[in-house]
Scaffold this active site. Structure first.
Site, short mmCIF file in Angstrom:
data_model
loop_
_atom_site.label_atom_id
_atom_site.label_comp_id
_atom_site.label_asym_id
_atom_site.label_seq_id
_atom_site.Cartn_x
_atom_site.Cartn_y
_atom_site.Cartn_z
CG ASP A 95 -8.38 4.18 -0.37
OD1 ASP A 95 -8.36 3.43 -1.11
OD2 ASP A 95 -7.77 5.57 0.52
CG ASP A 116 -2.39 1.15 0.81
OD1 ASP A 116 -2.68 1.48 0.65
OD2 ASP A 116 -3.09 0.49 1.86
CD GLU A 167 -0.16 5.85 -3.27
OE1 GLU A 167 -0.75 5.30 -3.66
OE2 GLU A 167 0.09 6.66 -1.92
#
Length: 778
Positions: A502, A434, A437
């Site tokens: 998401d 995950d 970024e």
């Protein structure tokens, strides 16, 4: 980045200079080098006190030409650089011909021609045989810009207060559309959009993207790959309506133009340039179940989920432990919360031995929280990114006092892999990588001092996922490694797989996810998933069930939420009817299992050609159909299946069938395209059509897992077949078994490959009569 104020004026605060002339053409070993002054040279005095741009046009590979524009060549070429031609660069054979049409460089099937007339700036890109025009660099299409605008050339002696840009503008033809640029959730056709390639944690409902890929595909038979991991700004018909403008801050801009003529040809060549997708094992195609993000869980919760799924006839092939397998404030320290999981190795072993699950995945990220033991160790050893003054770079966004693993430090990589091996020792089989970024660019100093922090922002996703993927390969084998990654840049398709980030629990968000998957697939990613039911919020039962149908037709399928569970009985108060969430999930999971002989053989083809398995945009299979370039609510699954998700509570759905005969998978009704159709569906179906001339091998109807014998007790379904139609068979390890072929008399050849009790349907498959009642034509 816009450099002009309309057609006539320069944007406020900008100084823009254009390549106005091709003053000199020099043939090089790989192609041509053009000296392009920023004014037309009419006399000797014109060569003084002006800037020039050098445009190097080179043959890179059959069908690929590179174009690099440089202002000041003395600028340091700081990394990181994309790892191009990772499989080895094939020989490029540049061919230069001068004629009355100009000077032409050919690289196999593609060519670039510089206009012969003096004082004319015109570079055309076309097929080498001259049959197909692609695009052009025309007058005032290549340039440099300063911001703010210097008032005196002497000011550029000190560039610390100025930003310097290079830009190029390729022509857009009438009706041309542009697609790709990563997993973008806005309009599928990018013409009219301003796009910034800069990884961001922005959800699925904004112009930000987790996966920015510097590649776009044109409906005119070519693609463009922009060779920089730094920030790229594109104005796609949004500054000048007839051009795609690409700009970067710096002294150089390099891109590759890749000829098709079909999208499949473009993507195949692009995969040679940036890397083919990795293969994934058959078990990864099964249903993944997650604990969800901030939910409260322990071993008893996990067991209750998996036992509940088994009771409801749904097999979970992969169980995923999200964040709270570790203690709060200590992510990522790679240590199971001992209060909730006192013996994780034994627990994982018990899960697998019970048959409730085949594989286990855990969540990690490269952000190391200050309060975990990992932070202290990594700080002492110098494994975390530092500020320029030597401090560890930290902030409190996401995790308190978190630092960032510096993957440019080989020792940090070794340490991170050791941490991963500790998880593998406990029985963890795959990793959800995950985040990655939010990578800082200001006041930071990487261990590798040769890298540019701005270029590291996007490229960090490549390094992060590469480290984890290769650790999995080393432990489990080259073709058993599986990630579930969120961030990406060009080349990261080599480390499958990715999911869409998401999304909200709404039909609009499901449509956003479809668009994101379509766009990423056009950037060479074979495998993609999303959060079934939506991540944020609490899905209504009807949304959950429609999303289940969509999600189980993606290459990979995962149930995952934010603050709420995604096991079906929590969605609708355990409605046990045929239309309830549990039965809906069970039916779609079983259907995907039956499709595995088709899916796994198609996956091998997709990997070899750099194609998306699912979601595959319609234009990949039907590029000659203009409508296919605008379809963003349906997709192909491999070569032969067409799916259209349902976004309405009523079950109404409108979809498009290209030219040919299409057979409904659920009813065997035949429709003929091209044309638009409307239907109404119950929760057990959606528009799923089989392309004509398809031999579809369906697996054992009793299969519930993705892993079984794909040649045992199968159903061979023939759809509007012609002589020579075939289907490849592979086993669950991906090994080729051979092909089923339709002979001249309609008989099947290769029947010896089939085992057990198998059947053949000459007009499709054996269908359930129930679907004639639940599917209505409108």
């Amino acid at each position: 980045m816009k450099f002009r104020d309309g057609m006539w004026l320069t944007a406020e605060g900008m100084r823009v200079e254009y390549a106005e002339d091709v003053h000199d053409i020099t043939q090089t070993e790989k192609g041509l080098s053009l000296l392009c002054p920023t004014r037309k040279i009419q006399r000797r005095g014109d060569t003084l006190n002006l800037s020039t741009l050098t445009i190097d046009i080179e043959a890179a590979y059959d069908g690929i030409i590179s174009v690099e524009t440089t202002h000041w060549d003395g600028a340091v070429r700081k990394g990181p650089h994309f790892d191009l031609f990772p499989g080895g660069q094939p020989n490029a054979e540049p061919k230069v011909v001068k004629s009355e049409k100009g000077t032409t460089l050919s690289s196999g099937s593609i060519a670039a021609t510089i206009h012969p007339d003096e004082h004319t700036f015109d570079i055309k890109f076309h097929s080498a045989d001259g049959s197909r025009y692609l695009t052009s660099l025309l007058g005032r299409s290549v340039g440099l810009a300063y911001s703010p605008a210097p008032s005196n050339p002497l000011q550029t002696g000190d560039m610390r207060d100025f930003k310097h840009y290079i830009f190029t503008q390729t022509g857009l033809s009438v009706g041309e559309s542009v697609h790709g640029l990563g997993e973008r959730f806005g309009a599928f056709n990018k013409v009219g959009q301003s796009v910034a390639l800069w990884n961001a944690d922005g959800g699925t409902s904004s112009d930000q993207a987790y996966k920015n890929v510097s590649f776009w595909l044109s409906s005119k038979g070519y693609g463009v790959f922009i060779d920089t991991p730094g920030r790229v700004e594109l104005e796609i018909g949004s500054e000048r309506c007839t051009r795609v403008q690409t700009s970067v801050e710096g002294q150089r801009l390099k891109w590759y133009i890749i000829y098709g003529p079909t999208p499949k040809d473009v993507l195949r060549r692009y995969s040679v340039l940036t890397g083919k997708p990795g293969k994934v094992p058959s078990w990864s195609f099964g249903l993944w179940l997650s604990t969800s993000f901030t939910t409260n869980y322990d071993e008893a919760t996990v067991n209750s989920f998996l036992e509940g799924m088994k009771e409801r006839d749904t097999q979970v092939d992969v169980f995923h432990y999200d964040c709270f397998w570790m203690k709060a404030f200590k992510w990522t320290d790679f240590v199971f919360d001992s209060d909730r999981f006192p013996d994780p190795k034994a627990q994982i072993a018990r899960l697998k031995a019970s048959g409730l699950v085949k594989k286990v995945c855990v969540w990690i990220n490269p952000y190391i929280a200050q309060h975990g033991a990992a932070f202290k160790h990594a700080t002492e050893k110098g494994y975390l990114l530092k500020r320029k003054n030597g401090d560890i770079w930290q902030w409190d966004l996401w995790q308190a006092g978190m630092g960032l693993v510096d993957f440019t430090n080989p020792e940090a990589v070794e340490w991170y892999v050791e941490c991963l091996n500790g998880l593998f020792d406990k029985g963890v089989d795959c990793i959800k990588t995950d985040f990655g970024e939010r990578v800082p660019t200001l006041d930071v100093q990487w261990f590798d001092k040769s890298v540019d922090p701005h270029k590291m922002h996007n490229y960090y996703a490549f390094l992060y996922n590469k480290v984890v993927y290769e650790a999995l390969q080393k432990r489990y084998g080259d073709e058993e490694a599986v990630l579930f990654a969120r961030s990406a840049c060009a080349g990261t398709q080599r480390f499958p797989l990715v999911w869409g980030g998401d999304c909200e629990s709404t039909p609009e968000a499901m449509a956003e996810s479809v668009r994101g998957g379509l766009g990423l697939g056009l950037c060479g990613y074979s495998f993609w998933s999303n959060d079934i039911g939506g991540f944020e919020g609490y899905p209504a039962p009807w949304i959950y069930k429609r999303w289940v149908a969509f999600g189980l037709l993606c290459s990979h399928s995962r149930l995952h939420g934010s603050g709420s569970y995604r096991v079906p009985w929590t969605i609708d108060n355990d409605d046990k009817s045929e239309e309830g969430c549990s039965r809906t999930l069970s039916r779609w999971t079983a259907l995907k299992a039956r499709l595995m002989p088709y899916l796994f053989s198609q996956a091998a083809k997709a990997v070899n050609s750099g194609l998306p398995l699912s979601l595959r945009a319609m234009c990949v299979e039907f590029p000659e159909d203009p409508t296919s370039w605008y379809l963003d609510r349906q997709f192909m699954i491999g070569d032969s299946l067409l799916a259209a998700p349902v976004f309405e509570e009523s079950g109404e759905v409108e979809f498009y069938l290209p030219r040919g005969k299409w057979t409904s998978f659920f009813t065997n009704e035949v429709r003929e395209g091209p044309g638009w159709f409307k239907e109404e569906h119950g929760f057990g179906s959606l528009p799923l059509f089989v392309r004509e001339n398809t031999v579809l091998v369906l697996g054992n109807p009793e299969a519930r897992s993705a892993v079984y014998d794909y040649a045992q007790d199968v159903e061979v379904c023939l759809y509007q077949i012609r002589e020579g139609a075939s289907a490849d068979l592979v086993d669950s390890n991906g090994e080729p078994l051979g092909s089923i072929l339709v002979g001249s008399n309609g008989e099947l050849q290769g029947k010896d490959l089939l085992k057990g009790i198998w059947t053949k349907g000459n007009n499709g498959r054996k269908v359930d009569e129930l679907f004639f009642k639940t599917i209505k034509s409108l």
